[in-house]
Design a protein around this motif. Structure first.
Motif, PDB file in Angstrom:
ATOM      1  N   PHE A 198       0.828  -1.202   0.000  1.00  0.00           N
ATOM      2  CA  PHE A 198       0.000   0.000   0.000  1.00  0.00           C
ATOM      3  C   PHE A 198       0.865   1.255   0.000  1.00  0.00           C
ATOM      4  O   PHE A 198       0.600   2.202  -0.751  1.00  0.00           O
ATOM      5  CB  PHE A 198      -0.930   0.000   1.217  1.00  0.00           C
ATOM      6  N   LEU A 199       1.902   1.282   0.834  1.00  0.00           N
ATOM      7  CA  LEU A 199       2.778   2.449   0.873  1.00  0.00           C
ATOM      8  C   LEU A 199       3.502   2.661  -0.446  1.00  0.00           C
ATOM      9  O   LEU A 199       3.645   3.792  -0.918  1.00  0.00           O
ATOM     10  CB  LEU A 199       3.800   2.306   2.014  1.00  0.00           C
ATOM     11  N   ILE A 200       3.947   1.571  -1.062  1.00  0.00           N
ATOM     12  CA  ILE A 200       4.640   1.676  -2.347  1.00  0.00           C
ATOM     13  C   ILE A 200       3.710   2.260  -3.403  1.00  0.00           C
ATOM     14  O   ILE A 200       4.075   3.193  -4.130  1.00  0.00           O
ATOM     15  CB  ILE A 200       5.192   0.310  -2.777  1.00  0.00           C
ATOM     16  N   PHE A 201       2.490   1.754  -3.501  1.00  0.00           N
ATOM     17  CA  PHE A 201       1.561   2.266  -4.502  1.00  0.00           C
ATOM     18  C   PHE A 201       1.104   3.682  -4.173  1.00  0.00           C
ATOM     19  O   PHE A 201       0.810   4.471  -5.074  1.00  0.00           O
ATOM     20  CB  PHE A 201       0.379   1.325  -4.675  1.00  0.00           C
ATOM     21  N   ASP A 202       1.066   4.030  -2.907  1.00  0.00           N
ATOM     22  CA  ASP A 202       0.738   5.397  -2.521  1.00  0.00           C
ATOM     23  C   ASP A 202       1.814   6.366  -3.018  1.00  0.00           C
ATOM     24  O   ASP A 202       1.504   7.430  -3.555  1.00  0.00           O
ATOM     25  CB  ASP A 202       0.598   5.472  -0.999  1.00  0.00           C
ATOM     26  N   VAL A 203       3.071   5.993  -2.866  1.00  0.00           N
ATOM     27  CA  VAL A 203       4.166   6.823  -3.370  1.00  0.00           C
ATOM     28  C   VAL A 203       4.130   6.885  -4.896  1.00  0.00           C
ATOM     29  O   VAL A 203       4.382   7.933  -5.499  1.00  0.00           O
ATOM     30  CB  VAL A 203       5.529   6.289  -2.858  1.00  0.00           C
ATOM     31  N   GLU A 204       3.782   5.788  -5.534  1.00  0.00           N
ATOM     32  CA  GLU A 204       3.712   5.769  -6.994  1.00  0.00           C
ATOM     33  C   GLU A 204       2.617   6.697  -7.511  1.00  0.00           C
ATOM     34  O   GLU A 204       2.783   7.341  -8.541  1.00  0.00           O
ATOM     35  CB  GLU A 204       3.488   4.348  -7.494  1.00  0.00           C
ATOM     36  N   ILE A 205       1.502   6.786  -6.801  1.00  0.00           N
ATOM     37  CA  ILE A 205       0.443   7.713  -7.199  1.00  0.00           C
ATOM     38  C   ILE A 205       0.942   9.150  -7.108  1.00  0.00           C
ATOM     39  O   ILE A 205       0.651   9.978  -7.978  1.00  0.00           O
ATOM     40  CB  ILE A 205      -0.819   7.489  -6.341  1.00  0.00           C
ATOM     41  N   ILE A 206       1.724   9.445  -6.081  1.00  0.00           N
ATOM     42  CA  ILE A 206       2.290  10.789  -5.948  1.00  0.00           C
ATOM     43  C   ILE A 206       3.247  11.080  -7.105  1.00  0.00           C
ATOM     44  O   ILE A 206       3.312  12.203  -7.603  1.00  0.00           O
ATOM     45  CB  ILE A 206       2.994  10.939  -4.583  1.00  0.00           C
ATOM     46  N   ILE A 207       3.960  10.069  -7.567  1.00  0.00           N
ATOM     47  CA  ILE A 207       4.864  10.251  -8.704  1.00  0.00           C
ATOM     48  C   ILE A 207       4.074  10.440 -10.002  1.00  0.00           C
ATOM     49  O   ILE A 207       4.473  11.206 -10.872  1.00  0.00           O
ATOM     50  CB  ILE A 207       5.831   9.055  -8.815  1.00  0.00           C
ATOM     51  N   ILE A 208       2.932   9.774 -10.133  1.00  0.00           N
ATOM     52  CA  ILE A 208       2.133   9.869 -11.350  1.00  0.00           C
ATOM     53  C   ILE A 208       1.439  11.228 -11.471  1.00  0.00           C
ATOM     54  O   ILE A 208       1.258  11.730 -12.589  1.00  0.00           O
ATOM     55  CB  ILE A 208       1.099   8.720 -11.394  1.00  0.00           C
ATOM     56  N   MET A 209       1.061  11.841 -10.377  1.00  0.00           N
ATOM     57  CA  MET A 209       0.293  13.084 -10.412  1.00  0.00           C
ATOM     58  C   MET A 209       0.917  14.186 -11.285  1.00  0.00           C
ATOM     59  O   MET A 209       0.205  14.814 -12.055  1.00  0.00           O
ATOM     60  CB  MET A 209       0.052  13.595  -8.987  1.00  0.00           C
ATOM     61  N   PRO A 210       2.209  14.459 -11.208  1.00  0.00           N
ATOM     62  CA  PRO A 210       2.757  15.538 -12.040  1.00  0.00           C
ATOM     63  C   PRO A 210       2.817  15.220 -13.535  1.00  0.00           C
ATOM     64  O   PRO A 210       3.076  16.112 -14.336  1.00  0.00           O
ATOM     65  CB  PRO A 210       4.174  15.737 -11.497  1.00  0.00           C
ATOM     66  N   THR A 211       2.550  13.977 -13.932  1.00  0.00           N
ATOM     67  CA  THR A 211       2.641  13.646 -15.357  1.00  0.00           C
ATOM     68  C   THR A 211       1.592  14.383 -16.169  1.00  0.00           C
ATOM     69  O   THR A 211       1.793  14.639 -17.356  1.00  0.00           O
ATOM     70  CB  THR A 211       2.515  12.136 -15.591  1.00  0.00           C
TER      71      THR A 211
ATOM     72  N   LYS B 195       0.645  17.509 -15.736  1.00  0.00           N
ATOM     73  CA  LYS B 195       1.237  18.820 -16.022  1.00  0.00           C
ATOM     74  C   LYS B 195       2.394  18.683 -17.009  1.00  0.00           C
ATOM     75  O   LYS B 195       2.572  19.536 -17.886  1.00  0.00           O
ATOM     76  CB  LYS B 195       1.713  19.462 -14.710  1.00  0.00           C
ATOM     77  N   MET B 196       3.160  17.612 -16.886  1.00  0.00           N
ATOM     78  CA  MET B 196       4.290  17.404 -17.798  1.00  0.00           C
ATOM     79  C   MET B 196       3.815  17.146 -19.225  1.00  0.00           C
ATOM     80  O   MET B 196       4.530  17.415 -20.175  1.00  0.00           O
ATOM     81  CB  MET B 196       5.145  16.227 -17.321  1.00  0.00           C
ATOM     82  N   MET B 197       2.599  16.625 -19.389  1.00  0.00           N
ATOM     83  CA  MET B 197       2.057  16.381 -20.718  1.00  0.00           C
ATOM     84  C   MET B 197       1.934  17.687 -21.497  1.00  0.00           C
ATOM     85  O   MET B 197       2.159  17.728 -22.703  1.00  0.00           O
ATOM     86  CB  MET B 197       0.699  15.703 -20.604  1.00  0.00           C
ATOM     87  N   GLN B 198       1.600  18.770 -20.815  1.00  0.00           N
ATOM     88  CA  GLN B 198       1.467  20.077 -21.457  1.00  0.00           C
ATOM     89  C   GLN B 198       2.829  20.693 -21.784  1.00  0.00           C
ATOM     90  O   GLN B 198       2.947  21.463 -22.722  1.00  0.00           O
ATOM     91  CB  GLN B 198       0.692  21.027 -20.556  1.00  0.00           C
ATOM     92  N   MET B 199       3.851  20.345 -21.005  1.00  0.00           N
ATOM     93  CA  MET B 199       5.154  20.995 -21.143  1.00  0.00           C
ATOM     94  C   MET B 199       6.100  20.278 -22.111  1.00  0.00           C
ATOM     95  O   MET B 199       7.035  20.892 -22.589  1.00  0.00           O
ATOM     96  CB  MET B 199       5.830  21.102 -19.773  1.00  0.00           C
ATOM     97  N   THR B 200       5.890  18.990 -22.354  1.00  0.00           N
ATOM     98  CA  THR B 200       6.840  18.240 -23.163  1.00  0.00           C
ATOM     99  C   THR B 200       6.196  17.721 -24.437  1.00  0.00           C
ATOM    100  O   THR B 200       4.992  17.855 -24.651  1.00  0.00           O
ATOM    101  CB  THR B 200       7.402  17.033 -22.381  1.00  0.00           C
ATOM    102  N   ASN B 201       7.027  17.107 -25.243  1.00  0.00           N
ATOM    103  CA  ASN B 201       6.592  16.467 -26.477  1.00  0.00           C
ATOM    104  C   ASN B 201       5.678  15.297 -26.127  1.00  0.00           C
ATOM    105  O   ASN B 201       5.942  14.544 -25.188  1.00  0.00           O
ATOM    106  CB  ASN B 201       7.839  15.984 -27.229  1.00  0.00           C
ATOM    107  N   LEU B 202       4.602  15.109 -26.884  1.00  0.00           N
ATOM    108  CA  LEU B 202       3.646  14.053 -26.588  1.00  0.00           C
ATOM    109  C   LEU B 202       4.265  12.670 -26.717  1.00  0.00           C
ATOM    110  O   LEU B 202       3.996  11.777 -25.913  1.00  0.00           O
ATOM    111  CB  LEU B 202       2.425  14.165 -27.514  1.00  0.00           C
TER     112      LEU B 202
END
Length: 111
Positions: A58-71, A73-80
């Motif tokens: 659960f803790l590992i997947f919780d951290v992974e969700i936090i890592i996924i969240m900025p993606t 915003k990154m979709m708008q800033m980088t090449n698709l």
């Protein structure tokens, strides 16, 4: 010269911490305190390893969700194409980790 002084200071501080933190083997301090009475049962009861593994997952997947969240915003800033490759690789690593845990029986609650 400064590297030598840094190493010397580090070793001195480590030695000082070892001297200060000497633990005593006092049996009275190791026993649980229960209002002055002898304890009814052992305070060192074992816990379920399955529960521990589920909590870690659960803790590992919780951290992974936090890592996924900025993606998003990154979709708008980088090449698709770059974003899609990076996100796909990250999701693939998550799926492979989940498959590995499933294959090893970590997710099975009842043996």
């Amino acid at each position: 010269m400064s590297i030598t002084m840094t190493m010397l200071l580090s070793l001195l501080l480590m030695k000082l911490c070892m001297i200060i933190s000497k633990k005593s083997n006092n049996h009275e301090k190791m026993t649980p305190f229960e209002c002055g009475f002898d304890p009814k049962s052992s305070s060192r009861t074992p816990f379920s390893m399955q529960f521990f593994m589920i909590a870690i997952i659960f803790l590992i997947f919780d951290v992974e969700i936090i890592i996924i969240m900025p993606t998003i915003k990154m979709m708008q800033m980088t090449n698709l194409k770059t974003w899609m490759f990076t996100s796909s690789m990250f999701i693939m690593i998550l799926i492979l980790g989940l498959y590995h845990e499933w294959k090893n029986g970590i997710l099975e609650w009842i043996n």
